[in-house]
Design an enzyme around this catalytic site. Structure first.
Site, PDB file in Angstrom:
ATOM      1  N   GLY A 103      -1.241   4.283  -4.712  1.00 54.40           N
ATOM      2  CA  GLY A 103      -1.029   3.104  -5.538  1.00 54.40           C
ATOM      3  C   GLY A 103       0.139   3.171  -6.498  1.00 54.40           C
ATOM      4  N   SER A 136       0.852  -1.184   0.000  1.00 55.42           N
ATOM      5  CA  SER A 136       0.000   0.000   0.000  1.00 55.42           C
ATOM      6  C   SER A 136       0.892   1.239   0.000  1.00 55.42           C
ATOM      7  CB  SER A 136      -0.913  -0.012   1.226  1.00 55.42           C
ATOM      8  OG  SER A 136      -1.764   1.122   1.249  1.00 55.42           O
ATOM      9  N   CYS A 137       0.299   2.381  -0.309  1.00 52.12           N
ATOM     10  CA  CYS A 137       1.046   3.654  -0.260  1.00 52.12           C
ATOM     11  C   CYS A 137       0.022   4.778  -0.196  1.00 52.12           C
ATOM     12  CB  CYS A 137       1.976   3.791  -1.463  1.00 52.12           C
ATOM     13  SG  CYS A 137       1.141   3.757  -3.067  1.00 52.12           S
ATOM     14  N   GLY A 138       0.292   5.907  -0.813  1.00 51.26           N
ATOM     15  CA  GLY A 138      -0.659   7.008  -0.808  1.00 51.26           C
ATOM     16  C   GLY A 138      -1.757   6.841  -1.844  1.00 51.26           C
ATOM     17  N   TRP A 179      -3.917   4.429   0.603  1.00 54.25           N
ATOM     18  CA  TRP A 179      -4.383   5.301   1.684  1.00 54.25           C
ATOM     19  C   TRP A 179      -5.382   6.353   1.198  1.00 54.25           C
ATOM     20  CZ3 TRP A 179      -4.508   4.102   6.467  1.00 54.25           C
ATOM     21  CH2 TRP A 179      -4.819   5.080   7.430  1.00 54.25           C
TER      22      TRP A 179
END
Length: 286
Positions: free
Chosen positions: A249, A245-247, A274
């Protein structure tokens, strides 16, 4: 490129290897970019590209515009349509690059893998690495005038969604790895997107994407293995699935590619990341 080189560089290709393939006419290069502030960018003052580059636009073309989230993975049918518009066939060897080192190209690599494209690589270090090796560039992108009949072979196991994450929050065989900075992960730095809470998915681990890069290139596999060692320990003799996951994708795919490089087989990317989880008040956070 010989078989040993392919074995060593499972998802990455260096400029000299790419130049060899281009000389043979055995590859199509795709340029991509995302509007995102990164520390490492091309030193060129004017736009330039590898010869015969097509533009893979995952912000405006290869995107599901109905989710309300940034650059969401499009449907297989839309993906097939746009690949056909680019004139790309299923058996084409594709090399993806960007002008931000190795930043947005891994996102396209993941998209193509998810849609079943077999022969896809990322140019390690991107445009600047190509230039630093003394190879020629062009001032314009090209456009294919002939369309293809691209067929998608959807591979959903490389994708994880919000509901799957919620179902497996306490599953020891699923390890969520967040590629955002430590400050954003711990909620000490505000999120850049309006309406998105600070914090992280409960039980998730943090590995900032920048840790697998050095001057825009991926660090060596031994160093990547050390970074991933805490996450790949087996539980009850079962290797856990790594869920990135990240901010929004993009940088999650940098970690996905790094994991692929070291031979991790069970992994997936949370496309909404996120931007989706942090904006949904029903999703728990830490």
């Amino acid at each position: 490129m010989n078989s040993n080189q392919l074995k060593t560089h499972k998802a990455l290709i260096n400029p000299r290897q790419l130049q060899e393939l281009l000389t043979q006419g055995a590859v199509q290069v795709l340029y991509t970019v995302v509007d995102f502030p990164v520390n490492y960018v091309s030193k060129q003052t004017e736009s330039c590209y590898l010869p015969n580059s097509l533009f893979f636009d995952f912000d405006n073309v290869f995107v599901d515009k109905n989710t309300g989230l940034p650059h969401s993975l499009p449907s297989p049918s839309l993906f097939a349509k746009e690949m056909s518009n680019l004139g790309i066939s299923n058996d084409t060897t594709l090399v993806i690059y960007d002008d931000q080192g190795s930043f947005s190209a891994p996102r396209v690599w993941w998209m193509l893998k998810t849609m079943g494209h077999q022969k896809v690589l990322v140019l390690d270090g991107g445009l600047q690495a190509w230039i630093d090796n003394g190879f020629a560039v062009e001032s314009e992108l090209v456009k294919n005038t002939e369309k293809s009949q691209y067929k998608v072979k959807y591979t959903p196991e490389l994708l994880v969604d919000k509901n799957q994450l919620l179902e497996n929050l306490h599953n020891p065989n699923c390890v969520v790895i967040d590629a955002r900075s430590a400050a954003r992960f711990h909620g000490t730095e505000a999120e850049p997107r309006k309406g998105v809470r600070s914090g992280h998915i409960p039980g998730s681990q943090n590995l900032h994407y920048a840790q697998v890069l050095n001057n825009g290139k991926f660090i060596d596999t031994a160093a990547i293995e050390q970074l991933f060692k805490p996450f790949v320990a087996s539980h009850n003799s079962v290797a856990p699935q790594l869920q990135f996951s990240c901010g929004s994708g993009v940088t999650a795919c940098i970690l996905a590619l790094a994991a692929y490089q070291i031979g991790v087989e069970n992994w997936a990317v949370y496309d909404g990341s996120w931007s989706e989880w942090g904006a949904d008040a029903t999703c728990p956070i830490e």
